[in-house]
Motif scaffolding. Structure first.
Motif, PDB file in Angstrom:
ATOM      1  N   UNK A 104       0.829  -1.208   0.000  1.00 38.63           N
ATOM      2  CA  UNK A 104       0.000   0.000   0.000  1.00 38.63           C
ATOM      3  C   UNK A 104       0.861   1.254   0.000  1.00 38.63           C
ATOM      4  N   UNK A 105       1.947   1.213   0.750  1.00 39.86           N
ATOM      5  CA  UNK A 105       2.868   2.359   0.786  1.00 39.86           C
ATOM      6  C   UNK A 105       3.423   2.639  -0.603  1.00 39.86           C
ATOM      7  N   UNK A 106       3.794   1.573  -1.308  1.00 40.26           N
ATOM      8  CA  UNK A 106       4.373   1.728  -2.648  1.00 40.26           C
ATOM      9  C   UNK A 106       3.322   2.183  -3.658  1.00 40.26           C
ATOM     10  N   UNK A 107       2.138   1.651  -3.559  1.00 39.89           N
ATOM     11  CA  UNK A 107       1.085   2.058  -4.497  1.00 39.89           C
ATOM     12  C   UNK A 107       0.731   3.528  -4.320  1.00 39.89           C
ATOM     13  N   UNK A 108       0.694   3.985  -3.075  1.00 40.22           N
ATOM     14  CA  UNK A 108       0.414   5.404  -2.821  1.00 40.22           C
ATOM     15  C   UNK A 108       1.530   6.288  -3.370  1.00 40.22           C
ATOM     16  N   UNK A 109       2.773   5.851  -3.206  1.00 41.76           N
ATOM     17  CA  UNK A 109       3.909   6.623  -3.722  1.00 41.76           C
ATOM     18  C   UNK A 109       3.873   6.691  -5.247  1.00 41.76           C
ATOM     19  N   UNK A 110       3.531   5.584  -5.888  1.00 38.50           N
ATOM     20  CA  UNK A 110       3.407   5.588  -7.356  1.00 38.50           C
ATOM     21  C   UNK A 110       2.301   6.536  -7.807  1.00 38.50           C
ATOM     22  N   UNK A 111       1.171   6.498  -7.106  1.00 44.42           N
ATOM     23  CA  UNK A 111       0.058   7.395  -7.471  1.00 44.42           C
ATOM     24  C   UNK A 111       0.444   8.855  -7.277  1.00 44.42           C
ATOM     25  N   UNK A 112       1.179   9.141  -6.227  1.00 47.48           N
ATOM     26  CA  UNK A 112       1.569  10.525  -5.953  1.00 47.48           C
ATOM     27  C   UNK A 112       2.344  11.116  -7.126  1.00 47.48           C
ATOM     28  N   UNK A 113       3.194  10.302  -7.734  1.00 47.91           N
ATOM     29  CA  UNK A 113       4.015  10.803  -8.851  1.00 47.91           C
ATOM     30  C   UNK A 113       3.467  10.361 -10.204  1.00 47.91           C
ATOM     31  N   UNK A 114       2.194   9.905 -10.202  1.00 49.67           N
ATOM     32  CA  UNK A 114       1.462   9.596 -11.432  1.00 49.67           C
ATOM     33  C   UNK A 114       2.207   8.609 -12.321  1.00 49.67           C
ATOM     34  N   UNK A 115       2.741   7.593 -11.684  1.00 51.81           N
ATOM     35  CA  UNK A 115       3.414   6.516 -12.420  1.00 51.81           C
ATOM     36  C   UNK A 115       2.563   5.250 -12.313  1.00 51.81           C
ATOM     37  N   UNK A 116       2.280   4.653 -13.459  1.00 50.15           N
ATOM     38  CA  UNK A 116       1.450   3.458 -13.522  1.00 50.15           C
ATOM     39  C   UNK A 116       2.344   2.229 -13.424  1.00 50.15           C
ATOM     40  N   UNK A 117       2.159   1.374 -12.417  1.00 46.41           N
ATOM     41  CA  UNK A 117       3.011   0.176 -12.315  1.00 46.41           C
ATOM     42  C   UNK A 117       2.930  -0.713 -13.549  1.00 46.41           C
ATOM     43  N   UNK A 118       1.785  -0.717 -14.234  1.00 42.78           N
ATOM     44  CA  UNK A 118       1.645  -1.544 -15.429  1.00 42.78           C
ATOM     45  C   UNK A 118       2.548  -1.079 -16.568  1.00 42.78           C
ATOM     46  N   UNK A 119       2.975   0.193 -16.520  1.00 43.12           N
ATOM     47  CA  UNK A 119       3.920   0.677 -17.533  1.00 43.12           C
ATOM     48  C   UNK A 119       5.207  -0.142 -17.470  1.00 43.12           C
ATOM     49  N   UNK A 120       5.606  -0.523 -16.269  1.00 46.72           N
ATOM     50  CA  UNK A 120       6.842  -1.290 -16.075  1.00 46.72           C
ATOM     51  C   UNK A 120       6.599  -2.795 -16.115  1.00 46.72           C
ATOM     52  N   UNK A 121       5.394  -3.218 -15.762  1.00 50.58           N
ATOM     53  CA  UNK A 121       5.137  -4.644 -15.583  1.00 50.58           C
ATOM     54  C   UNK A 121       4.394  -5.304 -16.734  1.00 50.58           C
ATOM     55  N   UNK A 122       3.371  -4.642 -17.251  1.00 55.05           N
ATOM     56  CA  UNK A 122       2.366  -5.336 -18.060  1.00 55.05           C
ATOM     57  C   UNK A 122       2.484  -5.135 -19.557  1.00 55.05           C
ATOM     58  N   UNK A 123       3.450  -4.364 -20.018  1.00 52.86           N
ATOM     59  CA  UNK A 123       3.508  -4.106 -21.463  1.00 52.86           C
ATOM     60  C   UNK A 123       4.713  -4.813 -22.093  1.00 52.86           C
ATOM     61  N   UNK A 124       4.550  -5.200 -23.329  1.00 52.32           N
ATOM     62  CA  UNK A 124       5.661  -5.746 -24.098  1.00 52.32           C
ATOM     63  C   UNK A 124       6.409  -4.591 -24.745  1.00 52.32           C
ATOM     64  N   UNK A 125       7.717  -4.544 -24.563  1.00 49.62           N
ATOM     65  CA  UNK A 125       8.529  -3.470 -25.157  1.00 49.62           C
ATOM     66  C   UNK A 125       8.757  -3.733 -26.641  1.00 49.62           C
ATOM     67  N   UNK A 126       8.818  -2.653 -27.423  1.00 54.05           N
ATOM     68  CA  UNK A 126       9.202  -2.791 -28.829  1.00 54.05           C
ATOM     69  C   UNK A 126      10.681  -3.129 -28.920  1.00 54.05           C
ATOM     70  N   UNK A 127      11.038  -3.832 -29.976  1.00 50.73           N
ATOM     71  CA  UNK A 127      12.431  -4.237 -30.150  1.00 50.73           C
ATOM     72  C   UNK A 127      13.363  -3.033 -30.215  1.00 50.73           C
TER      73      UNK A 127
END
Length: 837
Positions: A531-554
């Motif tokens: 919960x602490x980490x999720x609140x910190x991510x929200x504070x700086x408007x960073x979506x965890x799925x940006x780092x976790x859930x997407x496939x990067x282009x080559x």
């Protein structure tokens, strides 16, 4: 004043973590030292002291007279709270010097979940977090370790980072700081420019990161001409650096509590999920003669009872079978057990099993990683079900009763049938175990897969958190009731690790915010708070799925693009494509696969495949002796900081001291032989003693005066053998009948309370014992209680068969002492009386 001298230190959990002055630790004369470097490990002592890299650097750096390398570890939350509340700085174990007074503080980054502990250690030392905030009077903050291959989420905390092997470049950094100090005119910026010239040194402030509107990196802008990227530091030949044999012998029990030798670095397996297998290429083996030298000297100088041969795949070491046979031949009669950090399942496994079990059967782990052949081909894990089952059968038939299996869930392209394959394979293995075994015959460990930088799977999404929980739960439920134990890593920890393992510099603010809100020890399940980490991510408007859930282009610029492991991006991408097709890549020992590491003409695999060339040299040290078992009783002290050692720690300390002193201990028989060493009574932690006792059995007679002298050279401050005498081998183990204590408080004892206590026949108190409450009659326990002065008392305790109250507990109950007086109470055991017969 050192922290163990503080009156409140008695209430700290595991106080032996913070004592220092262990055997083989180095504390240099300040008048000879020009540069001080703190080797900082951002986790507890037991984990940090298990790390071999720390031991190697400690040895290399302290070999220079002008340089002092000292250790500091993350204090556990109880000590951190005390230090913070009392405004006491974090200090090193060796000299007690505050971190802010070091010239260099070098952090070891073994994983991404240690970052908040780095902030705690800096904050306790009053050192600004960010490199740009520090001035010329602050230490140079550097880092090394595998997490430095994508350090970007924490990069701006550091002035410099080492990418790759540290043996050579760490000393180069210290020499440069020495020259910079002597010059006295150059700026901190000029120092960093000098450091950037060394291969493997990354200066984060010399790069600026630009992002597009979606948060994807648009470019990594170099700010210094000619400094456009960092090639990893590499030691072409490990044999250029003799392995440290005089390693520190810890008081606390370590996670890996043994003498460890790195027999090789790098791995030829090519597992596509494994970051270490990519970043530590190529394979470089240590000379077998050097391994034998280090083992011989190391076991003599440390007294360890276990020897571990460490590499990413120890079974692939070219001369592993003759090496193991020679090690067993040399050390079997000393009851030294030999283990491997990892073994690949192949044809030599049966030969290794035969040698390992000659002394003591150590634990055995098989890592199939995936349950199905299809998925093992995808991740390039070259194992078949038949190989796994055949190896398990050999292990059980060799006398082992328990095997550990390691699996991952969430591997690329995993489907439901792959999970069921984990279940079915585990059941098949459990059915191979001896039928007589009542408990678990198999322990299955399951972890969520985290894609890492510099691997073929760096582009793919990570399994969603709730789905990770579901898959682990499915495996756990399907394996219930089959003599199989199931353990799993917390998927929440993998979720957080996944964000930072492929994260960028925007996460630094999130890191600091989470720490400010209480995040600590995130790799410890009892402390991780998402919960602490999720609140910190929200504070700086960073979506965890940006780092976790997407496939990067080559062609996407990845955060670590400017940090080069030697393995080319093209090779990794081709491996990813082969994984999609389920196509395997052969072991790279067999032929060059064009990964790019050996494009440097100075770098190539180092292998030793000619054991017979020096076989005669190593087969000449057998010894024969005619044993006559003798038994001796030793009386010893336990004073000063040694009072904070637990009974188990004291036992371990003495057994290793006996071995270092050359005493040939007698061992019990059976599955797990133990030295025949018997202590009279377990002394509570925090109590000093002039009258401790231990019986030992040894082979052959001892000259007591010479033995006492040898032993005392091998014991830490506060522990000293006073007497030693031979006793009958048929005498019973020592059993204490009565103990005498001298107790002193800051304040005074109430004479009225003493009188009331002595007048009653019983004085029942409730005492917590293990996980239950027990009523103990302390009046029957106390034989004498004499007031010597207003603040001193003599206590004589009778010892029965059952659990009794400790001296401090008795004092609290009788005199209703407050916590402040309990903390400052000093208790000294002055005498013990043994029971007859």
């Amino acid at each position: 004043m050192r922290i163990y001298q503080q009156p409140w230190f008695s209430k700290i959990i595991h106080p032996s973590r913070y004592l220092g002055e262990e055997i083989n630790s180095i504390n240099k004369d300040p008048s000879n030292v020009e540069v001080y470097i703190a080797l900082a490990f951002p986790d507890v002592y037991e984990i940090g002291m298990s790390h071999l890299g720390l031991k190697i650097l400690y040895h290399i750096l302290n070999s220079q007279d002008w340089l002092s390398a000292e250790r500091v570890f993350a204090p556990w939350v109880d000590l951190e709270s005390e230090l913070r509340n009392r405004n006491i700085p974090l200090t090193s174990l060796e000299s007690g010097r505050a971190l802010s007074e070091f010239n260099i503080v070098g952090f070891s980054l073994q994983h991404e979940l240690c970052y908040t502990n780095i902030l705690s250690m800096l904050d306790l030392s009053d050192i600004p977090f960010l490199s740009e905030q520090r001035g010329s009077m602050d230490p140079l903050i550097i880092a090394g370790g595998p997490a430095c291959f994508n350090p970007e989420p924490a990069a701006t905390l550091f002035d410099a980072m080492v990418i790759g092997d540290g043996e050579e470049v760490a000393l180069s950094i210290c020499r440069t700081v020495r020259e910079w100090k002597l010059d006295g005119r150059r700026s901190r910026f000029e120092l960093l420019k000098e450091l950037s010239k060394f291969r493997g040194v990354y200066i984060p402030s010399f790069f600026k990161v630009h992002y597009d509107r979606k948060g994807i990196i648009r470019c990594l802008e170099p700010l210094i001409d000619g400094y456009t990227g960092v090639e990893k530091a590499i030691v072409p030949d490990l044999n250029c650096y003799p392995f440290p044999s005089k390693q520190i012998v810890p008081f606390a029990e370590l996670v890996h509590d043994r003498f460890t030798i790195e027999i090789a670095r790098g791995c030829s397996g090519g597992c596509r999920f494994c970051q270490a297998g990519m970043i530590y290429r190529p394979v470089r083996e240590r000379d077998p003669l050097e391994i034998l030298r280090a083992a011989e000297a190391g076991l003599d100088e440390t007294g360890f009872e276990d020897l571990s041969l460490l590499s990413l795949s120890s079974g692939d070491y070219t001369c592993i079978v003759p090496l193991l046979k020679e090690l067993v031949r040399r050390f079997a009669d000393r009851n030294v057990a030999i283990s491997f950090s990892s073994l690949r399942i192949d044809g030599v496994i049966s030969l290794l099993l035969e040698e390992i079990k000659k002394v003591r059967k150590t634990s055995f782990t098989i890592a199939p990683e995936a349950g199905s052949q299809r998925l093992r081909d995808i991740i390039n894990k070259g194992l078949t079900d038949d190989q796994i089952l055949s190896t398990a059968r050999e292990i059980y038939e060799g006398g082992w009763n328990l095997i550990k299996l390691y699996f991952m869930i969430g591997l690329p392209y995993e489907v439901e049938s792959d999970l069921m394959s984990i279940v079915e394979l585990s059941k098949k293995i459990s059915r191979l175990a001896p039928k007589r075994r009542k408990g678990h015959v198999l322990n299955v460990s399951v972890a969520s897969f985290v894609p890492k930088a510099h691997t073929p799977f760096a582009w793919i999404p990570q399994l969603e958190l709730e789905e990770s929980k579901r898959r682990i739960d499915l495996i756990r439920k399907r394996l219930q009731g089959h003599k199989i134990g199931v353990k799993w890593n917390k998927p929440e920890a993998s979720w957080l690790e996944g964000i930072f393992s492929r994260g960028d510099r925007r996460l630094t603010k999130v890191l600091v915010e989470a720490w400010q809100q209480g995040a600590r020890f995130d790799s410890w399940s009892e402390h991780l708070n998402l919960d602490v980490w999720k609140k910190a991510l929200r504070k700086y408007r960073l979506d965890p799925d940006f780092y976790l859930a997407r496939e990067r282009d080559h062609d996407e610029i990845l955060p670590w693009e400017h940090l080069h492991s030697g393995v080319s991006k093209g090779f990794l991408y081709r491996e990813w494509k082969k994984a999609m097709e389920g196509e395997r890549t052969p072991y790279s020992r067999e032929n060059c696969l064009g990964c790019g590491v050996c494009n440097d003409p100075n770098i190539s695999p180092v292998l030793f495949d000619s054991w017979h060339h020096f076989k005669e040299k190593v087969m000449s040290q057998s010894k024969e002796s005619k044993d006559r078992i003798k038994r001796y009783r030793l009386n010893f002290t336990k004073l000063e900081k040694a009072r904070y050692l637990s009974h188990l720690e004291l036992m371990r300390l003495f057994i290793r001291a006996f071995r270092r002193a050359g005493m040939d201990l007698v061992y019990s028989g059976g599955y797990h032989p133990m030295p025949r060493v018997s202590f009279a009574l377990a002394l509570p932690v925090g109590i000093e003693s002039l009258a401790e006792m231990v019986d030992i059995q040894v082979k052959n007679s001892q000259n007591t005066c010479q033995t006492i002298e040898r032993l005392n050279r091998e014991l830490p401050p506060g522990i000293k053998v006073l007497f030693m005498k031979e006793i009958s081998t048929k005498a019973p183990p020592p059993r204490t009948k009565e103990s005498y204590f001298h107790i002193k408080v800051n304040g005074s004892f109430s004479a009225a309370s003493l009188d009331r206590f002595l007048r009653v026949d019983t004085y029942p108190v409730v005492r917590r014992h293990r996980n239950s409450d027990r009523t103990v009659d302390i009046r029957s326990q106390v034989r004498e209680l004499n007031l010597l002065s207003k603040d001193e008392i003599q206590l004589v305790i009778r010892h029965g068969r059952g659990p009794g109250a400790k001296p401090a507990e008795i004092m609290r109950e009788i005199f209703a002492l407050p916590d402040s007086q309990m903390e400052e109470m000093r208790i000294l055991k002055t005498k013990c009386v043994l029971a007859c017969g």
